[in-house]
Motif scaffolding. Structure first.
Motif, PDB file in Angstrom:
ATOM      1  N   PHE A 226       0.848  -1.192   0.000  1.00  0.00           N
ATOM      2  CA  PHE A 226       0.000   0.000   0.000  1.00  0.00           C
ATOM      3  C   PHE A 226       0.884   1.243   0.000  1.00  0.00           C
ATOM      4  O   PHE A 226       1.603   1.485   0.970  1.00  0.00           O
ATOM      5  CB  PHE A 226      -0.908   0.010   1.230  1.00  0.00           C
ATOM      6  CG  PHE A 226      -1.920  -1.105   1.266  1.00  0.00           C
ATOM      7  CD1 PHE A 226      -3.223  -0.883   0.843  1.00  0.00           C
ATOM      8  CD2 PHE A 226      -1.559  -2.372   1.710  1.00  0.00           C
ATOM      9  CE1 PHE A 226      -4.162  -1.912   0.884  1.00  0.00           C
ATOM     10  CE2 PHE A 226      -2.496  -3.407   1.746  1.00  0.00           C
ATOM     11  CZ  PHE A 226      -3.794  -3.175   1.333  1.00  0.00           C
ATOM     12  N   ILE A 227       0.829   2.015  -1.076  1.00  0.00           N
ATOM     13  CA  ILE A 227       1.624   3.239  -1.180  1.00  0.00           C
ATOM     14  C   ILE A 227       0.947   4.339  -0.348  1.00  0.00           C
ATOM     15  O   ILE A 227      -0.277   4.480  -0.352  1.00  0.00           O
ATOM     16  CB  ILE A 227       1.752   3.688  -2.646  1.00  0.00           C
ATOM     17  CG1 ILE A 227       2.247   2.526  -3.530  1.00  0.00           C
ATOM     18  CG2 ILE A 227       2.697   4.881  -2.755  1.00  0.00           C
ATOM     19  CD1 ILE A 227       3.581   1.942  -3.113  1.00  0.00           C
ATOM     20  N   ASN A 228       1.776   5.125   0.338  1.00  0.00           N
ATOM     21  CA  ASN A 228       1.221   6.214   1.163  1.00  0.00           C
ATOM     22  C   ASN A 228       1.993   7.505   0.921  1.00  0.00           C
ATOM     23  O   ASN A 228       2.880   7.570   0.063  1.00  0.00           O
ATOM     24  CB  ASN A 228       1.247   5.817   2.645  1.00  0.00           C
ATOM     25  CG  ASN A 228       2.648   5.490   3.144  1.00  0.00           C
ATOM     26  OD1 ASN A 228       3.624   6.136   2.761  1.00  0.00           O
ATOM     27  ND2 ASN A 228       2.771   4.479   4.003  1.00  0.00           N
ATOM     28  N   ASP A 229       1.652   8.528   1.685  1.00  0.00           N
ATOM     29  CA  ASP A 229       2.322   9.830   1.553  1.00  0.00           C
ATOM     30  C   ASP A 229       3.392  10.006   2.631  1.00  0.00           C
ATOM     31  O   ASP A 229       3.697  11.122   3.036  1.00  0.00           O
ATOM     32  CB  ASP A 229       1.309  10.978   1.599  1.00  0.00           C
ATOM     33  CG  ASP A 229       0.495  11.004   2.888  1.00  0.00           C
ATOM     34  OD1 ASP A 229       0.668  10.093   3.729  1.00  0.00           O
ATOM     35  OD2 ASP A 229      -0.317  11.936   3.055  1.00  0.00           O
ATOM     36  N   GLY A 230       3.967   8.904   3.066  1.00  0.00           N
ATOM     37  CA  GLY A 230       5.011   8.932   4.081  1.00  0.00           C
ATOM     38  C   GLY A 230       4.655   8.008   5.226  1.00  0.00           C
ATOM     39  O   GLY A 230       3.479   7.871   5.594  1.00  0.00           O
ATOM     40  N   ALA A 231       5.656   7.374   5.824  1.00  0.00           N
ATOM     41  CA  ALA A 231       5.410   6.360   6.849  1.00  0.00           C
ATOM     42  C   ALA A 231       4.723   6.929   8.086  1.00  0.00           C
ATOM     43  O   ALA A 231       3.997   6.214   8.783  1.00  0.00           O
ATOM     44  CB  ALA A 231       6.730   5.690   7.242  1.00  0.00           C
ATOM     45  N   LYS A 232       4.938   8.205   8.375  1.00  0.00           N
ATOM     46  CA  LYS A 232       4.323   8.796   9.570  1.00  0.00           C
ATOM     47  C   LYS A 232       2.804   8.673   9.524  1.00  0.00           C
ATOM     48  O   LYS A 232       2.164   8.389  10.545  1.00  0.00           O
ATOM     49  CB  LYS A 232       4.741  10.257   9.704  1.00  0.00           C
ATOM     50  CG  LYS A 232       4.207  10.937  10.964  1.00  0.00           C
ATOM     51  CD  LYS A 232       4.740  12.363  11.064  1.00  0.00           C
ATOM     52  CE  LYS A 232       4.292  13.036  12.349  1.00  0.00           C
ATOM     53  NZ  LYS A 232       4.814  14.421  12.469  1.00  0.00           N
ATOM     54  N   SER A 233       2.215   8.882   8.355  1.00  0.00           N
ATOM     55  CA  SER A 233       0.768   8.803   8.233  1.00  0.00           C
ATOM     56  C   SER A 233       0.255   7.417   8.609  1.00  0.00           C
ATOM     57  O   SER A 233      -0.658   7.270   9.421  1.00  0.00           O
ATOM     58  CB  SER A 233       0.337   9.143   6.802  1.00  0.00           C
ATOM     59  OG  SER A 233       0.666  10.469   6.475  1.00  0.00           O
TER      60      SER A 233
ATOM     61  N   PHE B  87      -8.477   7.977   2.112  1.00  0.00           N
ATOM     62  CA  PHE B  87      -7.228   8.365   1.449  1.00  0.00           C
ATOM     63  C   PHE B  87      -7.441   8.349  -0.050  1.00  0.00           C
ATOM     64  O   PHE B  87      -7.981   7.376  -0.591  1.00  0.00           O
ATOM     65  CB  PHE B  87      -6.125   7.388   1.855  1.00  0.00           C
ATOM     66  CG  PHE B  87      -4.752   7.723   1.326  1.00  0.00           C
ATOM     67  CD1 PHE B  87      -4.168   8.944   1.575  1.00  0.00           C
ATOM     68  CD2 PHE B  87      -4.032   6.788   0.595  1.00  0.00           C
ATOM     69  CE1 PHE B  87      -2.895   9.242   1.097  1.00  0.00           C
ATOM     70  CE2 PHE B  87      -2.753   7.063   0.116  1.00  0.00           C
ATOM     71  CZ  PHE B  87      -2.185   8.297   0.367  1.00  0.00           C
ATOM     72  N   ASN B  88      -7.019   9.401  -0.731  1.00  0.00           N
ATOM     73  CA  ASN B  88      -7.190   9.478  -2.180  1.00  0.00           C
ATOM     74  C   ASN B  88      -5.943   9.098  -2.956  1.00  0.00           C
ATOM     75  O   ASN B  88      -5.836   9.361  -4.148  1.00  0.00           O
ATOM     76  CB  ASN B  88      -7.632  10.886  -2.591  1.00  0.00           C
ATOM     77  CG  ASN B  88      -9.139  10.996  -2.702  1.00  0.00           C
ATOM     78  OD1 ASN B  88      -9.829   9.998  -2.878  1.00  0.00           O
ATOM     79  ND2 ASN B  88      -9.652  12.213  -2.577  1.00  0.00           N
ATOM     80  N   GLY B  89      -4.985   8.496  -2.274  1.00  0.00           N
ATOM     81  CA  GLY B  89      -3.797   8.038  -2.978  1.00  0.00           C
ATOM     82  C   GLY B  89      -2.682   9.065  -2.997  1.00  0.00           C
ATOM     83  O   GLY B  89      -2.905  10.271  -2.838  1.00  0.00           O
ATOM     84  N   THR B  90      -1.484   8.568  -3.179  1.00  0.00           N
ATOM     85  CA  THR B  90      -0.293   9.414  -3.305  1.00  0.00           C
ATOM     86  C   THR B  90      -0.208   9.952  -4.732  1.00  0.00           C
ATOM     87  O   THR B  90      -0.593   9.264  -5.680  1.00  0.00           O
ATOM     88  CB  THR B  90       0.968   8.583  -2.990  1.00  0.00           C
ATOM     89  OG1 THR B  90       0.794   7.968  -1.720  1.00  0.00           O
ATOM     90  CG2 THR B  90       2.210   9.448  -2.980  1.00  0.00           C
ATOM     91  N   SER B  91       0.300  11.150  -4.896  1.00  0.00           N
ATOM     92  CA  SER B  91       0.316  11.769  -6.219  1.00  0.00           C
ATOM     93  C   SER B  91       1.101  10.930  -7.230  1.00  0.00           C
ATOM     94  O   SER B  91       2.083  10.261  -6.892  1.00  0.00           O
ATOM     95  CB  SER B  91       0.919  13.170  -6.144  1.00  0.00           C
ATOM     96  OG  SER B  91       2.336  13.109  -6.106  1.00  0.00           O
ATOM     97  N   TYR B  92       0.647  10.979  -8.470  1.00  0.00           N
ATOM     98  CA  TYR B  92       1.316  10.278  -9.567  1.00  0.00           C
ATOM     99  C   TYR B  92       2.764  10.720  -9.696  1.00  0.00           C
ATOM    100  O   TYR B  92       3.666   9.903  -9.882  1.00  0.00           O
ATOM    101  CB  TYR B  92       0.558  10.542 -10.870  1.00  0.00           C
ATOM    102  CG  TYR B  92       1.240   9.990 -12.099  1.00  0.00           C
ATOM    103  CD1 TYR B  92       1.241   8.622 -12.349  1.00  0.00           C
ATOM    104  CD2 TYR B  92       1.872  10.838 -13.004  1.00  0.00           C
ATOM    105  CE1 TYR B  92       1.877   8.116 -13.487  1.00  0.00           C
ATOM    106  CE2 TYR B  92       2.492  10.346 -14.140  1.00  0.00           C
ATOM    107  CZ  TYR B  92       2.492   8.981 -14.374  1.00  0.00           C
ATOM    108  OH  TYR B  92       3.120   8.478 -15.488  1.00  0.00           O
ATOM    109  N   ILE B  93       2.995  12.009  -9.549  1.00  0.00           N
ATOM    110  CA  ILE B  93       4.350  12.558  -9.691  1.00  0.00           C
ATOM    111  C   ILE B  93       5.274  11.977  -8.617  1.00  0.00           C
ATOM    112  O   ILE B  93       6.411  11.581  -8.897  1.00  0.00           O
ATOM    113  CB  ILE B  93       4.315  14.091  -9.633  1.00  0.00           C
ATOM    114  CG1 ILE B  93       3.496  14.640 -10.809  1.00  0.00           C
ATOM    115  CG2 ILE B  93       5.719  14.684  -9.617  1.00  0.00           C
ATOM    116  CD1 ILE B  93       3.163  16.114 -10.685  1.00  0.00           C
ATOM    117  N   SER B  94       4.790  11.908  -7.373  1.00  0.00           N
ATOM    118  CA  SER B  94       5.606  11.355  -6.291  1.00  0.00           C
ATOM    119  C   SER B  94       5.893   9.874  -6.509  1.00  0.00           C
ATOM    120  O   SER B  94       6.991   9.384  -6.215  1.00  0.00           O
ATOM    121  CB  SER B  94       4.899  11.542  -4.944  1.00  0.00           C
ATOM    122  OG  SER B  94       4.789  12.906  -4.620  1.00  0.00           O
ATOM    123  N   GLN B  95       4.911   9.153  -7.033  1.00  0.00           N
ATOM    124  CA  GLN B  95       5.115   7.718  -7.252  1.00  0.00           C
ATOM    125  C   GLN B  95       6.085   7.458  -8.397  1.00  0.00           C
ATOM    126  O   GLN B  95       6.875   6.510  -8.352  1.00  0.00           O
ATOM    127  CB  GLN B  95       3.777   7.023  -7.492  1.00  0.00           C
ATOM    128  CG  GLN B  95       2.908   7.002  -6.239  1.00  0.00           C
ATOM    129  CD  GLN B  95       1.703   6.100  -6.378  1.00  0.00           C
ATOM    130  OE1 GLN B  95       1.825   4.900  -6.583  1.00  0.00           O
ATOM    131  NE2 GLN B  95       0.509   6.685  -6.252  1.00  0.00           N
TER     132      GLN B  95
END
Length: 412
Positions: A103-110, A291-299
């Protein structure tokens, strides 16, 4: 009448790092000409590697076209990144997972903060002590930790991880623990445990039907070949452990925001009636809702660190920070300080001299050398009498900070 969640009111007044910023800002107001060097908050300083930057530019260009534009992405992450993670982070270590366990996220802290939402409010949690504050604070928010007395929460099992036990926490005794937080390489101590010790925790969890939440955010810094990078290197861990990973320190993504969580299909928790509930399905449902997912650019940026060029470039940056750590460890020890960590993680854990408290030493160092460290007591009761230094500065700033510390120390 709208009522507040009273559990939030039980949180300690300030978050550790907000306290540090406050004190440093107050010092700067009183000493506006002072050049303060921070070796405290663990933020990276080196720029993104070229492979990542190129991938981000390409992704932005894609988004600027009708054919390449992407809106909402899959909540669990794009397959291109999840497949790269499986192929590069786990398969070489003999760990075989399926793509829908990533599961991709916006950082482990979340995710380390949010995952506890899946668990009943009266689970009994155990934490190694000292510990990353988010683990406990997120449980306080749901009312799981009891009351705060004398620097401890009454419904938390603290498992000291100190110099006295070789930074190897003992298994809980007495009442079994339901949820166990482990972080290795450890933040804040910078220490590690071997496979034999980690196997003890997996066996404990299997025997007691406990869940391990394993934070491996700093695994890329491990130098010792005998130290596990993933809890899934231990047989049976798929049945009792969830693992959190981050690109923040691995690839300098603190400002880009991307990481991932592994939730094996085999790990489950129980209802009061004894029904087993797979956490993989539950976490997917939670993410799709909140959660709406991590941005395409970041991935796309994260995918680039797994390219041949990206691997070399991020390893160069990791080596850069670990050179800082080795230098800090050498200088501080030569000055007579008792230090740990710094060999398999970018943190130095130092005992404060002359019996001073963590905050006393923090202020002495700030006012005497204009250098910022992190008070160990902010990470838990066993952190009292220690401070943490990070190796994430530049070579130049790290060297200057060490020279200031040496000068200050020699004056005392």
């Amino acid at each position: 009448m709208a009522l507040v969640n009273i559990h939030f009111l039980n949180l300690q007044q300030n978050y550790l790092f907000a306290d540090i910023v406050k004190k440093v800002n107050a010092f700067r107001v009183m000493h506006p000409k002072a050049d303060v060097i921070s070796l405290g908050i663990g933020d990276v300083t080196q720029p993104l590697c070229p492979a990542v930057v190129e991938a981000m530019h390409k992704a932005v260009d894609e988004m600027a076209t009708a054919d390449g534009f992407r809106g909402y992405g899959p909540e669990q992450g794009y397959d291109f990144l999840r497949e790269a993670i499986l192929k590069n982070d786990f398969a070489p270590r003999g760990v075989h997972l399926s793509i829908d366990e990533v599961f991709i996220n916006d950082g482990a802290k979340s995710d380390t903060g949010n995952f506890q939402e899946l668990l009943h409010w009266d689970n009994f949690i155990g934490v190694t002590d000292p510990i990353y504050p988010v683990y406990i604070d997120s449980n306080v928010m749901i009312g799981r930790c009891g009351t705060y007395r004398d620097g401890r929460w009454t419904n938390v099992r603290y498992m000291p991880t100190t110099a006295e036990n070789g930074f190897t926490p003992e298994l809980p005794k007495g009442r079994p623990v339901d949820v166990i937080y482990l972080c290795f390489p450890n933040n804040p101590t910078g220490t590690v445990i071997n496979k034999q010790e980690l196997r003890k925790w997996v066996n404990y969890a299997l025997k007691n039907d406990a869940l391990i939440l394993f934070d491996a955010a700093y695994q890329a810094y491990i130098r010792d070949p005998d130290i596990p990078h993933s809890i899934y290197e231990i047989r049976g861990a798929r049945k009792c452990a969830v693992e959190f990973r981050s690109f923040s320190k691995t690839a300098g993504f603190t400002g880009v925001r991307c990481g991932y969580t592994i939730v094996p299909k085999d790990v489950s928790v129980s209802t009061f009636e004894g029904e087993r509930i797979p956490l993989n399905q539950l976490w997917l449902r939670r993410q799709c809702t909140k959660f709406n997912g991590t941005s395409y650019i970041s991935q796309r940026a994260a995918e680039a660190i797994y390219s041949p060029e990206g691997k070399k470039q991020i390893q160069h940056t990791i080596d850069y920070y670990m050179q800082n750590a080795a230098h800090m460890l050498s200088v501080l020890r030569n000055l007579g300080f008792e230090c740990y960590g710094g060999e398999n993680a970018p943190y130095i854990w130092m005992r404060t001299p002359d019996g001073s408290t963590s905050w006393q030493f923090f202020e002495q160092l700030l006012y005497g050398a204009n250098v910022v460290c992190t008070p160990g007591v902010g990470f838990g009761p066993s952190g009292e009498g220690y401070v943490r230094f990070t190796a994430f500065g530049s070579h130049e700033k790290t060297e200057e900070a060490l020279q200031r510390i040496e000068k200050w120390k020699n004056q005392h």
